[in-house]
Design a protein around this motif. Sequence first.
Motif, PDB file in Angstrom:
ATOM      1  N   LEU A   1      37.519  33.899  46.761  1.00 37.05           N
ATOM      2  CA  LEU A   1      38.480  34.065  45.671  1.00 37.05           C
ATOM      3  C   LEU A   1      39.875  34.053  46.281  1.00 37.05           C
ATOM      4  O   LEU A   1      40.240  34.955  47.037  1.00 37.05           O
ATOM      5  CB  LEU A   1      38.217  35.387  44.937  1.00 37.05           C
TER       6      LEU A   1
ATOM      7  N   LYS B   1      43.726  38.798  41.545  1.00 28.32           N
ATOM      8  CA  LYS B   1      42.449  38.866  42.272  1.00 28.32           C
ATOM      9  C   LYS B   1      41.956  40.300  42.424  1.00 28.32           C
ATOM     10  O   LYS B   1      40.794  40.606  42.127  1.00 28.32           O
ATOM     11  CB  LYS B   1      42.604  38.214  43.656  1.00 28.32           C
TER      12      LYS B   1
ATOM     13  N   ASP C   1      37.561  42.838  49.982  1.00 30.18           N
ATOM     14  CA  ASP C   1      38.963  42.639  49.638  1.00 30.18           C
ATOM     15  C   ASP C   1      39.783  42.445  50.913  1.00 30.18           C
ATOM     16  O   ASP C   1      40.066  43.403  51.636  1.00 30.18           O
ATOM     17  CB  ASP C   1      39.477  43.842  48.845  1.00 30.18           C
TER      18      ASP C   1
ATOM     19  N   ILE D   1      37.860  38.083  48.709  1.00 26.40           N
ATOM     20  CA  ILE D   1      39.284  37.803  48.517  1.00 26.40           C
ATOM     21  C   ILE D   1      39.909  37.629  49.885  1.00 26.40           C
ATOM     22  O   ILE D   1      39.777  38.492  50.747  1.00 26.40           O
ATOM     23  CB  ILE D   1      39.997  38.948  47.773  1.00 26.40           C
TER      24      ILE D   1
ATOM     25  N   CYS E   1      40.008  29.489  42.785  1.00 28.34           N
ATOM     26  CA  CYS E   1      41.442  29.762  42.915  1.00 28.34           C
ATOM     27  C   CYS E   1      41.976  30.326  41.611  1.00 28.34           C
ATOM     28  O   CYS E   1      41.736  29.767  40.533  1.00 28.34           O
ATOM     29  CB  CYS E   1      42.211  28.492  43.281  1.00 28.34           C
TER      30      CYS E   1
END
Length: 256
Positions: free
Chosen positions: A32, A40, A174, A206, A222
């Motif tokens: 991501l 995000k 993340d 991410i 995206c």
Amino acid sequence: MLELDQLVMDFGGFRAVDRCSFRVEAGTITGLIGPNGAGKTTLFNLIAGAFPPVSGSIRFLGEEVTGLSSDALFHKGLVRTFQIPHEFHRLTALENLMMVPPAQPGESLFANWLSWGRVRAAEAKVERLAWEALEFLELTHVAHERAGNLSGGQKKLLELGRTMMTDARLVLLDEPAAGVNRTLLRKLEDKIRILNEERGYTFILIEHDMEMIQKLCAPVICMAEGKVLIEGDFQTVRADPRVLEAYLGETVGDAA
């Protein structure tokens, strides 16, 4: 495994997530990406149950889980890590891992008095699992070091180890590369790949490090301005004019 349908999240008059929809298949590592402010992390917070969406639906393992708490989702096998590690800094690396498994009998005062044999056996099992995680992550040499004294990369590996102490099915990572030196980053990539390919973990990642995304992720999604711009393989996403305009620019070309 995970289905997002038209998720919306507003903060006052600002729409952070705008009708986001996509699916994550079991056994994949989904990347991501997008510029800062794309939505995000807010999307991660919705998926992980930090707060409910304004509208839309989240399904996990075929079950509607929209609005469930992070704790409830954790028990269903959905686990997240954070860009800034959330370790118990006064506890050792080993103790940090041993804290993770839920419903340990030693948490009960009465069990400690009346069923100390069961408590002792359960703690021995948890400690054994923690040592196995540290060995896999190549962190046995810091097992008895306070977690707050570890390097940024070691803390990220420790966070990954905490997911190994659960029955995780889906792990939200993340920005695992943030603050990690290149040597430990390569190690972190290897561990994520092994957990995916050999142990069946599914990941959503991410990340701004396009080299890491290119190596690990398929598909890549995206986002920009709270919306999903495109989903596809890395080469397709990096060539899309909307992506180039929104965020990636020459960074992808350099990484490739």
